[in-house]
Design a protein around this motif. Structure first.
Motif, short mmCIF file in Angstrom:
data_model
loop_
_atom_site.label_atom_id
_atom_site.label_comp_id
_atom_site.label_asym_id
_atom_site.label_seq_id
_atom_site.Cartn_x
_atom_site.Cartn_y
_atom_site.Cartn_z
N GLU A 156 0.91 -1.30 0.02
CA GLU A 156 0.03 0.07 -0.20
C GLU A 156 0.88 1.18 -0.18
O GLU A 156 0.56 2.35 -0.70
N SER A 165 -2.17 2.28 -8.78
CA SER A 165 -3.12 1.47 -7.92
C SER A 165 -2.30 0.09 -7.46
O SER A 165 -1.27 -0.19 -7.79
N LEU A 166 -2.99 -0.69 -6.40
CA LEU A 166 -2.27 -1.44 -5.50
C LEU A 166 -2.26 -2.70 -6.80
O LEU A 166 -1.06 -3.42 -6.64
N GLU A 167 -3.14 -2.85 -7.48
CA GLU A 167 -2.94 -4.08 -8.76
C GLU A 167 -1.79 -3.92 -9.70
O GLU A 167 -1.41 -4.86 -10.04
N LYS A 168 -1.55 -2.61 -9.79
CA LYS A 168 -0.40 -2.64 -10.63
C LYS A 168 1.26 -2.84 -10.00
O LYS A 168 2.10 -3.23 -10.80
N LYS A 171 1.18 -7.87 -9.56
CA LYS A 171 0.27 -8.44 -10.56
C LYS A 171 0.00 -10.05 -10.20
O LYS A 171 0.93 -10.85 -10.22
#
Length: 172
Positions: A156, A165-168, A171
């Motif tokens: 975070e 974003s956290l998704e980037k 993966k």
């Protein structure tokens, strides 16, 4: 040095388990003969990202361990654990000990030596690759491991600093 923002303020509501890392018998020669004392290094943790270490010295083993546990409870830090592993690779050194810790995929287990293994298991890290170089002194290995874990940044925090974003960041 471990960052101040990783320190844990209160230990009242945390259930901590202690692990004995090493015990050392110290002999002092006096006029009246030999005097034996014991030094114990202990790691405590809740197996959910909060860990601490302490050194206790006393004339008996059990008293040395108890003092080490009390010292460890005063020295707690929070470690970012992401899906059972650490978020990124970290290198640290303390004294003559140098360590490298790397994240590992699920199911790998804790691939680390004795002193470092106790720290990882207390923190709740289930998958990690660790290598120690230089001195294998348990005191310095534990302190170097705490140094490395204290410098870890949570996913975070990395996402917030990069503005993504956290998704980037991760993966999968």
């Amino acid at each position: 040095m471990v960052k101040k923002n990783n320190r844990v303020k209160s230990t009242n509501d945390i259930e901590l388990k202690d692990r004995l890392v090493a015990i050392n018998r110290v002999t002092k020669v006096t006029k009246g003969g030999r005097t034996f004392t014991f030094a114990a290094i202990v790691v405590v943790g809740n197996e959910d990202g909060i860990i601490g270490y302490g050194l206790g010295k006393a004339n008996e083993v059990t008293a040395a361990i108890a003092k080490g546990v009390e010292a460890a409870k005063k020295n707690l830090i929070r470690v970012p654990v992401h899906k059972g592993t650490i978020p990124h690779e970290q290198i640290a050194k303390f004294g003559g000990s140098r360590i490298i810790i790397r994240p590992a995929s699920a199911g790998t287990g804790v691939k680390a030596g004795g002193a470092m293994r106790a720290v990882f298991e207390s923190a709740g890290i289930t998958d990690v690759l660790a290598k120690s170089k230089g001195s294998s002194n348990p005191h310095n290995l534990v302190k170097a491991t705490f140094e490395a874990l204290g410098e870890l940044r949570s996913p975070e925090t990395v996402a917030r600093q990069r503005g993504i974003s956290l998704e980037k960041v991760f993966k999968g």
